[in-house]
Design an enzyme around this catalytic site. Structure first.
Site, mmCIF file in Angstrom:
data_model
loop_
_atom_site.group_PDB
_atom_site.id
_atom_site.type_symbol
_atom_site.label_atom_id
_atom_site.label_comp_id
_atom_site.label_asym_id
_atom_site.label_seq_id
_atom_site.Cartn_x
_atom_site.Cartn_y
_atom_site.Cartn_z
ATOM 1 N N ASN A 53 11.112 5.146 -1.516
ATOM 2 C CA ASN A 53 10.616 3.850 -1.074
ATOM 3 C C ASN A 53 11.667 3.072 -0.285
ATOM 4 O O ASN A 53 12.861 3.234 -0.501
ATOM 5 C CB ASN A 53 10.150 3.025 -2.286
ATOM 6 N N ASP B 38 11.255 -0.318 0.020
ATOM 7 C CA ASP B 38 10.966 -1.726 -0.299
ATOM 8 C C ASP B 38 12.069 -2.397 -1.123
ATOM 9 O O ASP B 38 12.001 -3.588 -1.400
ATOM 10 C CB ASP B 38 9.610 -1.837 -1.023
ATOM 11 N N HIS C 26 14.942 7.964 1.761
ATOM 12 C CA HIS C 26 14.353 7.701 3.084
ATOM 13 C C HIS C 26 14.900 6.420 3.675
ATOM 14 O O HIS C 26 14.252 5.779 4.498
ATOM 15 C CB HIS C 26 12.818 7.664 2.982
ATOM 16 N N PRO D 275 0.828 -1.211 0.000
ATOM 17 C CA PRO D 275 0.000 0.000 0.000
ATOM 18 C C PRO D 275 0.860 1.257 0.000
ATOM 19 O O PRO D 275 1.965 1.246 0.553
ATOM 20 C CB PRO D 275 -0.797 -0.111 1.308
ATOM 21 N N ASP D 276 0.314 2.339 -0.612
ATOM 22 C CA ASP D 276 1.067 3.597 -0.476
ATOM 23 C C ASP D 276 0.658 4.202 0.862
ATOM 24 O O ASP D 276 0.110 3.501 1.721
ATOM 25 C CB ASP D 276 0.806 4.505 -1.693
ATOM 26 N N PHE D 277 0.961 5.473 1.075
ATOM 27 C CA PHE D 277 0.717 6.054 2.408
ATOM 28 C C PHE D 277 -0.584 6.839 2.458
ATOM 29 O O PHE D 277 -1.342 6.728 3.427
ATOM 30 C CB PHE D 277 1.900 6.970 2.793
ATOM 31 N N ARG D 278 -0.813 7.645 1.393
ATOM 32 C CA ARG D 278 -1.861 8.656 1.521
ATOM 33 C C ARG D 278 -3.087 8.451 0.625
ATOM 34 O O ARG D 278 -3.992 9.269 0.657
ATOM 35 C CB ARG D 278 -1.249 10.054 1.276
HETATM 36 N N1 APR Z 1 -0.208 4.556 -10.294
HETATM 37 C C1 APR Z 1 0.050 5.890 -10.284
HETATM 38 N N2 APR Z 1 0.024 6.638 -9.158
HETATM 39 C C2 APR Z 1 -0.279 6.000 -8.002
HETATM 40 C C3 APR Z 1 -0.546 4.619 -7.932
HETATM 41 C C4 APR Z 1 -0.492 3.897 -9.155
HETATM 42 N N3 APR Z 1 -0.730 2.570 -9.195
HETATM 43 N N4 APR Z 1 -0.809 4.298 -6.619
HETATM 44 C C5 APR Z 1 -0.701 5.443 -5.918
HETATM 45 N N5 APR Z 1 -0.394 6.465 -6.739
HETATM 46 C C6 APR Z 1 -0.117 7.856 -6.385
HETATM 47 C C7 APR Z 1 -1.074 8.463 -5.392
HETATM 48 O O1 APR Z 1 -2.148 9.095 -6.075
HETATM 49 C C8 APR Z 1 -0.185 9.493 -4.696
HETATM 50 O O2 APR Z 1 -0.117 10.698 -5.438
HETATM 51 O O3 APR Z 1 1.143 7.829 -5.745
HETATM 52 C C9 APR Z 1 1.195 8.835 -4.740
HETATM 53 C C10 APR Z 1 1.573 8.169 -3.428
HETATM 54 O O4 APR Z 1 1.742 9.199 -2.474
HETATM 55 P P1 APR Z 1 2.054 8.809 -0.957
HETATM 56 O O5 APR Z 1 1.132 7.739 -0.512
HETATM 57 O O6 APR Z 1 2.102 10.096 -0.185
HETATM 58 O O7 APR Z 1 3.523 8.166 -1.007
HETATM 59 P P2 APR Z 1 4.891 8.939 -1.108
HETATM 60 O O8 APR Z 1 4.765 10.156 -1.957
HETATM 61 O O9 APR Z 1 5.920 7.941 -1.480
HETATM 62 O O10 APR Z 1 5.125 9.397 0.439
HETATM 63 C C11 APR Z 1 6.312 10.104 0.712
HETATM 64 O O11 APR Z 1 5.863 9.986 3.084
HETATM 65 O O12 APR Z 1 5.167 8.688 4.816
HETATM 66 C C12 APR Z 1 6.264 9.244 4.235
HETATM 67 O O13 APR Z 1 8.454 8.460 4.289
HETATM 68 C C13 APR Z 1 7.190 8.153 3.783
HETATM 69 O O14 APR Z 1 8.467 7.990 1.748
HETATM 70 C C14 APR Z 1 7.177 8.283 2.274
HETATM 71 C C15 APR Z 1 6.825 9.746 2.077
#
Ligand code: APR
Length: 280
Positions: A119, A121, A138, A45-48
């Protein structure tokens, strides 16, 4: 830009325009910046993202706020939420996506100047991107150490702790401090190699940003360091970080795996990319 440097402006602010730039040899130093969105199709999962993002699914940990799970001062008082989550985040059971393979293909074609990833991972490594091309801004789970005396902690003991959801403590006599994987928590400094390479976007002739909300500094400032003559391509579900405001910005909104397939197709690399990914 020197007098004999061909202008790098895009013929069109489209995937085809970017492919044209690369095919005409006018983009040879590509800087790539990535976030959790490039690993969601691998099952991480992503974060937000609402609903599916990690921060929307931590109720069971009773945190004061979601990001506390990665906050160093909260961790010092209560390391258990992190170690409860660590088992799900620990690398090793996920396969790189075609987006990770696309970055490796850029490297194989001698075009990847540097990958800045947020990331932890390690999927870029697993996809074949060499260590000297990756800046893990990170940190990552590759190493673990005591947060008090910095003494490295044995890998096998860390894996045991993660498996048993127990909290590892420093083995140094008289220390007993908390041990943590070397991922950057809120409140901690980014690795020095991030700052040592932070100037590279200024030297790039193409910037590709993928799968990130660009919401965490100082990483989020990286695309802004590109000069105006460097096209910036955002491959992301949503527009972020002011990308799209400059004359040569290109927005490829939607799933990043589809976005890289579209770009690879325009480059004539799609079969090569699918074959490369099939081998990871
Ligand atoms: N294809 C394209 N975009 C995607 C997909 C996908 N399959 N899945 C998610 N996204 C987009 C989301 O719309 C969002 O804009 O990827 C982005 C993910 O954002 P975050 O969840 O905030 O992740 P990230 O930007 O890596 O977070 C940054 O925050 O929690 C801290 O240290 C942690 O490295 C992390 C940092």
């Amino acid at each position: 830009v020197g007098k004999n440097t061909p202008p790098r402006t895009l013929k069109a602010r489209t995937v085809d325009g970017v492919a044209q730039l690369i095919k005409e040899g006018r983009a040879k130093k590509v800087v790539v910046m990535t976030g959790a969105g490039i690993s969601t199709s691998a099952g991480i999962p992503d974060f937000r993202s609402p609903d599916t993002g990690l921060y929307a699914n931590l109720q069971r940990l009773n945190l004061p706020f979601a990001e506390a799970v990665f906050d160093i001062s909260y961790f010092r008082n209560n390391p258990l939420p992190f170690y409860t989550l660590a088992q799900e985040l620990f690398p090793g059971k996920y396969r790189p996506t075609i987006t990770h393979s696309f970055i490796n293909l850029l490297h194989q074609k001698g075009l990847l100047m540097k990958l800045f990833t947020q990331n932890i991972d390690c999927l870029e490594r697993e996809a074949g991107v060499p260590d000297d091309k990756i800046i893990e801004a990170h940190g990552s789970f590759a190493r673990q150490s005591c947060i008090e005396c910095r003494k490295p902690y044995p890998r096998d003991l860390m894996e045991k702790a993660i498996r048993e959801k127990s909290v590892p403590r420093c083995l140094e006599d008289g220390c007993g401090g908390l041990v943590k994987p070397e991922i950057v928590f809120f409140g901690e400094q980014l690795p020095s190699e991030f700052f040592a390479n932070r100037h590279l976007p200024e030297e790039a002739d193409l910037c590709i940003v993928m799968g990130t909300s660009l919401s965490v500094q100082p990483f989020a400032s990286l695309p802004g360091f590109c000069t105006d003559s460097t096209p910036r391509v955002l491959i992301n579900q949503e527009q972020v970080g002011g990308i799209g405001l400059r004359p040569d910005d290109v927005l490829v909104l939607g799933d990043c795996d589809e976005g890289v397939r579209k770009l690879a197709g325009a480059l004539g690399w799609l079969d090569e990319l699918e074959a490369l990914w099939a081998k990871t």
